[in-house]
Design a protein around this motif. Structure first.
Motif, PDB file in Angstrom:
ATOM      1  N   ARG A 190       0.858  -1.193   0.000  1.00 42.75           N
ATOM      2  CA  ARG A 190       0.000   0.000   0.000  1.00 42.75           C
ATOM      3  C   ARG A 190       0.893   1.241   0.000  1.00 42.75           C
ATOM      4  N   LEU A 191       0.859   1.980  -1.094  1.00 36.54           N
ATOM      5  CA  LEU A 191       1.774   3.103  -1.325  1.00 36.54           C
ATOM      6  C   LEU A 191       1.023   4.429  -1.350  1.00 36.54           C
ATOM      7  N   GLY A 192       1.523   5.409  -0.593  1.00 39.90           N
ATOM      8  CA  GLY A 192       0.928   6.737  -0.565  1.00 39.90           C
ATOM      9  C   GLY A 192       1.783   7.752  -1.311  1.00 39.90           C
ATOM     10  N   GLU A 232      -1.474  -1.254  -4.173  1.00 39.14           N
ATOM     11  CA  GLU A 232      -2.632  -0.418  -3.861  1.00 39.14           C
ATOM     12  C   GLU A 232      -2.120   0.986  -3.554  1.00 39.14           C
ATOM     13  N   THR A 233      -2.702   1.998  -4.174  1.00 39.63           N
ATOM     14  CA  THR A 233      -2.224   3.369  -3.980  1.00 39.63           C
ATOM     15  C   THR A 233      -3.285   4.241  -3.324  1.00 39.63           C
ATOM     16  N   LYS A 234      -2.805   5.229  -2.593  1.00 32.38           N
ATOM     17  CA  LYS A 234      -3.692   6.192  -1.928  1.00 32.38           C
ATOM     18  C   LYS A 234      -3.019   7.557  -1.966  1.00 32.38           C
ATOM     19  N   THR A 235      -3.773   8.582  -2.324  1.00 26.33           N
ATOM     20  CA  THR A 235      -3.202   9.925  -2.399  1.00 26.33           C
ATOM     21  C   THR A 235      -3.563  10.751  -1.163  1.00 26.33           C
ATOM     22  N   PHE A 236      -2.665  11.688  -0.847  1.00 28.38           N
ATOM     23  CA  PHE A 236      -2.840  12.559   0.310  1.00 28.38           C
ATOM     24  C   PHE A 236      -2.553  14.000  -0.094  1.00 28.38           C
ATOM     25  N   VAL A 260       3.317   5.479 -10.983  1.00 20.71           N
ATOM     26  CA  VAL A 260       1.986   4.858 -10.936  1.00 20.71           C
ATOM     27  C   VAL A 260       1.308   4.947 -12.297  1.00 20.71           C
ATOM     28  N   GLU A 261       1.309   6.136 -12.872  1.00 21.57           N
ATOM     29  CA  GLU A 261       0.593   6.368 -14.138  1.00 21.57           C
ATOM     30  C   GLU A 261       1.153   5.529 -15.290  1.00 21.57           C
ATOM     31  N   LYS A 262       2.458   5.397 -15.358  1.00 20.87           N
ATOM     32  CA  LYS A 262       3.087   4.663 -16.465  1.00 20.87           C
ATOM     33  C   LYS A 262       3.280   3.173 -16.158  1.00 20.87           C
ATOM     34  N   ASP A 314       1.919   1.111   3.857  1.00 23.59           N
ATOM     35  CA  ASP A 314       3.213   0.448   4.038  1.00 23.59           C
ATOM     36  C   ASP A 314       4.383   1.341   3.648  1.00 23.59           C
ATOM     37  N   ALA A 315       4.152   2.270   2.737  1.00 24.70           N
ATOM     38  CA  ALA A 315       5.205   3.165   2.257  1.00 24.70           C
ATOM     39  C   ALA A 315       4.553   4.432   1.736  1.00 24.70           C
TER      40      ALA A 315
END
Length: 353
Positions: free
Chosen positions: A45-47, A77-81, A61-63, A97-98
Motif C-alpha cells: 500500500r503506497l501513498g 494499492e495506492t492512496k493519495t494525500f 503509478v501512471e506509467k 506500508d510506504a
C-alpha cells in the motif's frame, strides 16, 4: 471420577493437536522475521501526493513502472494525500506500508515513534520552493508588517520562512505576531488570498510558486539559493519498518521502481509532464495545465539521493525557531537497497548517513 469414552478422548486429542498447529501458524504469521522469507502474494500500500514535487511517484503509478518492477506476486494499492500528517497517520495505523513524503513529516514520524516506525529508503526530489511576493516588495526589510502565507504551521516551508526571517533580524511568533505576520493556510487558498490582496506573499512549493507568479507575483527568494549546491530534500520515499522487516524483497523492488521512475522523469520530461497532467486529472477531475508543469519543471531536480544533510539542517532550523525539540536521527536512513540497485546499474552510490 467418571471416565471419558475412548472415542471422546481421541477427539479431544485431535482438537489439541489442531489447536497447537493453529496457534503455531498464527505466531509465525505475526513474526516479522519469519514473514521475511515468505515469497507468497503480498499487497503493498503506497501513498503519495498528486503534485509536481512527487513526480516520480505520480509517473511511476501512471506509467505502470512500479507495477512492472514489483512483479506478479505483489499487488500495488495506492492512496493519495494532500498533507504529510495524514499520510504519516496512515503509516502509524497500519493502513499504509510506504509513502512519498516531505522532510518535516519524516522527522516527526521518526521522533514520535522513538526511531522505531519508519525508515527512509530513497530520495525522490529536490528544490521547487520559493518566496513569492507582491511586485512592490524588493527587499527583506520591506516585509516588516506584511502578511506571508505558508502551507501549515511547522511544516517544511513554514520552518524555512521563519528561519530565513530570523537570520535577517525579523521575528515571528506561532500565533502570527512579530515583525512579519506568518499566516498558515492551504496552498490552494493562498492563490486566492494573494490575488485578493489579503496576503503580501507566500513561501510555497511548486506548482503554487508558478501560480502565484502568474497571478502577478515575483520570486524574492528561490530556496535553492540558500542551500549548498542548490540541493535540499523536498520529497523522500519512506517505508514502515514493520513492512521492511517482513518483506525486504518487496521494498527492494519498490526502490527499483523509484529509480526507474526517476530515470523516466529525467530522460523523457515531455512524456513525464503529460503523465502528471493526466494522472492528476484522474484524481481531481481536472488535469493540471501542462504549461504550468513546464514552467515549474526547471526549479526541481529529481534525484534518488535523499540529501540527508539538508534534512538534518532543516531540523536544526525548526529547533532554532522554537517549533520542535532536538531529535536524534540515527537510524532513520536505510539505503542498502538503493545502493544495491544503483550499483547494479553502474550508477554512483549514495553515501549512507
Amino acid at each position: 471420577m467418571r471416565r471419558l469414552p475412548l472415542r471422546r478422548l481421541a477427539t479431544l486429542a485431535t482438537l489439541a493437536v489442531v489447536g497447537a498447529a493453529t496457534l503455531g501458524g498464527t505466531a509465525a504469521c505475526g513474526d516479522d522475521s519469519d514473514a521475511a522469507g515468505d515469497s507468497g502474494p503480498v499487497t503493498l500500500r503506497l501513498g503519495y501526493f498528486p503534485n509536481i514535487t512527487h513526480a516520480p511517484a505520480v509517473v511511476g503509478v501512471e506509467k505502470g513502472i512500479f507495477k512492472e518492477k514489483l512483479g506478479g506476486d505483489v499487488t500495488l494499492e495506492t492512496k493519495t494525500f494532500n498533507a504529510g500528517p495524514a499520510a504519516i497517520e496512515a503509516v502509524f495505523s497500519g493502513a499504509l506500508d510506504a509513502t512519498y513524503i516531505g522532510p518535516n513529516p519524516t522527522v516527526n514520524a521518526f521522533s514520535k515513534s522513538k526511531g522505531e516506525a519508519v525508515r527512509v529508503v530513497s530520495g525522490a526530489a529536490s528544490g521547487g520552493v520559493a518566496l513569492v511576493v507582491k511586485p512592490g516588495i524588493t527587499s527583506v526589510e520591506q516585509l516588516r508588517g506584511k502578511k506571508i502565507a505558508t502551507p501549515q504551521l511547522g511544516n517544511t516551508q513554514d520552518v524555512a520562512l521563519r528561519y530565513w526571517l530570523k537570520e535577517k533580524g525579523l521575528e515571528t511568533t506561532k500565533e502570527g505576531g512579530g515583525d512579519v505576520k506568518v499566516v498558515p493556510q492551504e496552498n490552494a487558498q493562498t492563490v486566492e488570498t494573494f490575488s485578493s490582496g489579503a496576503i503580501d506573499g507566500a513561501w510555497v512549493p511548486e506548482p503554487f510558486v508558478s501560480r502565484l507568479v502568474n497571478a502577478g507575483g515575483k520570486v524574492l527568494v528561490d530556496e535553492r539559493d540558500l542551500w549548498p549546491d542548490k540541493k535540499f530534500v523536498i520529497t523522500n520515499l519512506l517505508v514502515s519498518t514493520k513492512f521492511l522487516k517482513a518483506h525486504p524483497d518487496v521494498v527492494k523492488k519498490l526502490v527499483e521502481g523509484q529509480v526507474a521512475a526517476n530515470e523516466f522523469v529525467n530522460t523523457k520530461p515531455d512524456e513525464a509532464q503529460q503523465a502528471i497532467s493526466d494522472h492528476i486529472g484522474k484524481i481531481t477531475g481536472k488535469p493540471l495545465d501542462t504549461k504550468l508543469i513546464k514552467q515549474a519543471w526547471p526549479t526541481l531536480e529529481f534525484t534518488n539521493d535523499p540529501i540527508a544533510a539538508s534534512l538534518k539542517t532543516g531540523l536544526d532550523h525548526a529547533v532554532a525557531v522554537g517549533l520542535t525539540q532536538p531529535v536524534d536521527l540515527n537510524g532513520l536512513y536505510d539505503l542498502k537497497f538503493l545502493n544495491e540497485v544503483l550499483k547494479a546499474q553502474g550508477k554512483p552510490e549514495v553515501t549512507q548517513p
